[in-house]
Structures are given as C-alpha cells and as structure tokens.
Design a protein around this motif. Structure first.
Motif, PDB file in Angstrom:
ATOM      1  N   ALA A 239       1.244  -1.019   0.200  1.00  0.00           N
ATOM      2  CA  ALA A 239      -0.304   0.186  -0.118  1.00  0.00           C
ATOM      3  C   ALA A 239       0.704   1.365  -0.016  1.00  0.00           C
ATOM      4  O   ALA A 239       0.580   2.330  -0.265  1.00  0.00           O
ATOM      5  CB  ALA A 239      -1.210   0.475   1.363  1.00  0.00           C
TER       6      ALA A 239
ATOM      7  N   LEU B 266      -2.610  -5.828  -4.803  1.00  0.00           N
ATOM      8  CA  LEU B 266      -3.878  -5.317  -3.883  1.00  0.00           C
ATOM      9  C   LEU B 266      -5.072  -5.587  -4.505  1.00  0.00           C
ATOM     10  O   LEU B 266      -5.742  -5.492  -3.369  1.00  0.00           O
ATOM     11  CB  LEU B 266      -3.828  -3.672  -3.482  1.00  0.00           C
ATOM     12  CG  LEU B 266      -2.410  -4.230  -2.575  1.00  0.00           C
ATOM     13  CD1 LEU B 266      -1.974  -2.166  -1.847  1.00  0.00           C
ATOM     14  CD2 LEU B 266      -2.460  -5.072  -0.922  1.00  0.00           C
ATOM     15  N   ASP B 267      -5.782  -4.792  -5.402  1.00  0.00           N
ATOM     16  CA  ASP B 267      -6.688  -4.827  -6.341  1.00  0.00           C
ATOM     17  C   ASP B 267      -7.531  -6.265  -6.044  1.00  0.00           C
ATOM     18  O   ASP B 267      -9.004  -6.766  -6.064  1.00  0.00           O
ATOM     19  CB  ASP B 267      -6.239  -4.382  -7.916  1.00  0.00           C
ATOM     20  CG  ASP B 267      -7.085  -3.965  -8.506  1.00  0.00           C
ATOM     21  OD1 ASP B 267      -8.429  -3.873  -7.716  1.00  0.00           O
ATOM     22  OD2 ASP B 267      -7.701  -3.816  -9.493  1.00  0.00           O
TER      23      ASP B 267
ATOM     24  N   ARG C 153      -6.210  -8.519  -4.178  1.00  0.00           N
ATOM     25  CA  ARG C 153      -6.637  -9.349  -2.570  1.00  0.00           C
ATOM     26  C   ARG C 153      -8.296  -8.294  -2.443  1.00  0.00           C
ATOM     27  O   ARG C 153      -9.010  -9.071  -1.516  1.00  0.00           O
ATOM     28  CB  ARG C 153      -5.813  -8.841  -2.216  1.00  0.00           C
ATOM     29  CG  ARG C 153      -6.218  -8.358  -0.244  1.00  0.00           C
ATOM     30  CD  ARG C 153      -6.244 -10.157   0.307  1.00  0.00           C
ATOM     31  NE  ARG C 153      -5.383  -9.780   1.183  1.00  0.00           N
ATOM     32  CZ  ARG C 153      -5.278 -11.511   1.734  1.00  0.00           C
ATOM     33  NH1 ARG C 153      -5.794 -12.547   1.283  1.00  0.00           N
ATOM     34  NH2 ARG C 153      -4.301 -11.495   2.693  1.00  0.00           N
ATOM     35  N   ARG C 154      -8.309  -7.240  -2.945  1.00  0.00           N
ATOM     36  CA  ARG C 154      -9.803  -6.159  -2.067  1.00  0.00           C
ATOM     37  C   ARG C 154     -11.008  -7.584  -3.315  1.00  0.00           C
ATOM     38  O   ARG C 154     -12.323  -7.045  -2.850  1.00  0.00           O
ATOM     39  CB  ARG C 154     -10.194  -5.061  -3.100  1.00  0.00           C
ATOM     40  CG  ARG C 154      -9.236  -3.768  -1.776  1.00  0.00           C
ATOM     41  CD  ARG C 154      -9.226  -2.437  -2.282  1.00  0.00           C
ATOM     42  NE  ARG C 154      -8.290  -2.118  -4.286  1.00  0.00           N
ATOM     43  CZ  ARG C 154      -7.065  -1.881  -3.736  1.00  0.00           C
ATOM     44  NH1 ARG C 154      -6.778  -1.207  -2.552  1.00  0.00           N
ATOM     45  NH2 ARG C 154      -6.157  -1.854  -4.728  1.00  0.00           N
ATOM     46  N   MET C 155     -10.095  -7.898  -3.925  1.00  0.00           N
ATOM     47  CA  MET C 155     -11.666  -9.114  -4.846  1.00  0.00           C
ATOM     48  C   MET C 155     -11.721 -10.293  -3.769  1.00  0.00           C
ATOM     49  O   MET C 155     -12.625 -10.831  -4.364  1.00  0.00           O
ATOM     50  CB  MET C 155     -10.809  -8.748  -6.665  1.00  0.00           C
ATOM     51  CG  MET C 155     -11.295  -7.996  -7.188  1.00  0.00           C
ATOM     52  SD  MET C 155     -10.441  -8.209  -9.122  1.00  0.00           S
ATOM     53  CE  MET C 155     -11.699  -9.529  -9.298  1.00  0.00           C
ATOM     54  N   GLY C 156     -11.049 -10.298  -2.665  1.00  0.00           N
ATOM     55  CA  GLY C 156     -11.642 -11.730  -2.134  1.00  0.00           C
ATOM     56  C   GLY C 156     -10.470 -12.644  -2.638  1.00  0.00           C
ATOM     57  O   GLY C 156     -10.193 -13.844  -1.582  1.00  0.00           O
TER      58      GLY C 156
END
Length: 210
Positions: A120, A177-178, A180-183
């Motif tokens: 991040a 991280l993208d 990760r944000r999608m699960g």
C-alpha cells in the motif's frame, strides 16, 4: 539461492535495518523511514523535501542529512522494505531447491505476502520509469529483486527477460492489492502470477511488424 549477502547487508543499512549499525544510528534512520510512512498516510503522496521528513521524525534537518543524502534516498529506503521482506520470507520457506517450479511458486507466495505488508505504501512511492529501464540502469531496489528472481526464471528454461516482464506486471503491488480487494487469497494470487509467467511465449527476438 539468495542475493549476495554483502549486497543485502548494504541494502539493509540503507533501509534502516542493519544490526551492525550503532543502536542510536539505527533508531534515527528508522524514525526517518517511519516518518515517510506517516507523511504518505497523511498526504496520500510522497514527501518532496527531506526537511519535512526530518520535522515529522522529530530530528533536525542536519541530522537527517547525516543519514540520507536526499529525500529520494529515504524514499528508496522505504521502497526497499518490500523486496527485503520477500527475501526474508523466501529464505524462511527454504529458498531455492532443485525443483525449479516449486521454488518459483514459493517465491511468488513470499512476494505476495510482502506486498500485503508493504504494498500500500510502495504504490505511492513508485518510480515513473519502467521496470526494465530501471533494471538496465542498475536501480538498487530493482537490482536486488532481480538478483533473487532471475535465477528462478533461468531455471524455468524460458525467455528470462520476457518472463521477468510478465512477472513484474502481474506481481505489481497495485495489482496484488486489487486482487486482494476482490477477495482473492494469498495462494490464489501467487498461483496466478506463477501460471501467468509460465504462459509467457518463448520469444527470443522482438516480433516483426506486419
């Protein structure tokens, strides 16, 4: 397999993590590195003056300049935390073995975990220059990462430069991280990176224009 230990020691010192430094020196460098973290968190952008970093760290500008030659140097120290953490995790997983695919897969999982810890911040501090350009220019952060990843790619018997390019694109902290944000879980992301690199065409020269 790991990067040259002397290089790693030098990079650890740059990142404010060298155990060989005096304790007060190490603490000051760590305060300056943490100040960059705090600045980015507050401003959503990297600092542009070492004076601002020093003020946030609670040290004089003169003291800051005794540890870092410029604000770019302290930012580089922060960026180094990601590949160095990946190297630590990879070493603790067993490092490279005779099984090239297993070694590469474990490296990717180590890298993804490091991205989840430091990515991040790294996104806000990324260079405007391309990965391969920085590799050619000997950028210390890229050189350190490449010293770890390129031998693993060499063992896969493909076009190392193209596989390195694919690896960089798919393992960029922003993309990690993208996902990760999608699960996606860590292992899923690492497997995706591994499979993407293995699918890289084995091209040894640039394709001709039609």
């Amino acid at each position: 397999m790991s990067a040259d230990p002397h290089d790693r020691d030098n990079l650890a010192a740059l990142a404010g993590r060298s155990p060989s430094e005096r304790a007060d020196t190490r603490r000051t460098r760590e305060r300056l590195v943490r100040a960059v973290h705090a600045w980015v968190h507050e401003h959503d952008a990297p600092p542009t003056r070492l004076t601002d970093v020093a003020s946030l760290a609670g040290v004089s500008t003169a003291t800051a300049y005794r540890h870092f030659a410029s604000v770019d140097d302290v930012i580089q120290a922060v960026v180094l935390q990601l590949p160095m953490r990946a190297a630590e995790l990879f070493d603790s997983s067993g490092g490279a073995t005779d099984d090239a695919l297993d070694s590469f897969a474990r490296w990717n999982e180590s890298w993804i975990n490091a991205c989840l810890e430091h990515g991040a911040l790294a996104i806000h501090l990324r260079s405007s220059r391309g990965f391969l350009q920085r590799r050619r220019e000997g950028d210390p952060v890229i050189a350190f990462a490449c010293a770890l990843i390129e031998p693993l790619l060499d063992a896969l018997n493909g076009d190392t430069t193209l596989m390195l390019f694919t690896w960089n694109v798919t393992s960029d902290p922003r993309e990690v991280l993208d996902l990760r944000r999608m699960g996606w879980e860590t292992r899923q992301i690492a497997d995706f990176v591994t499979r993407s690199v293995l699918a890289t065409p084995n091209v040894t020269s640039p394709p001709r224009s039609p």
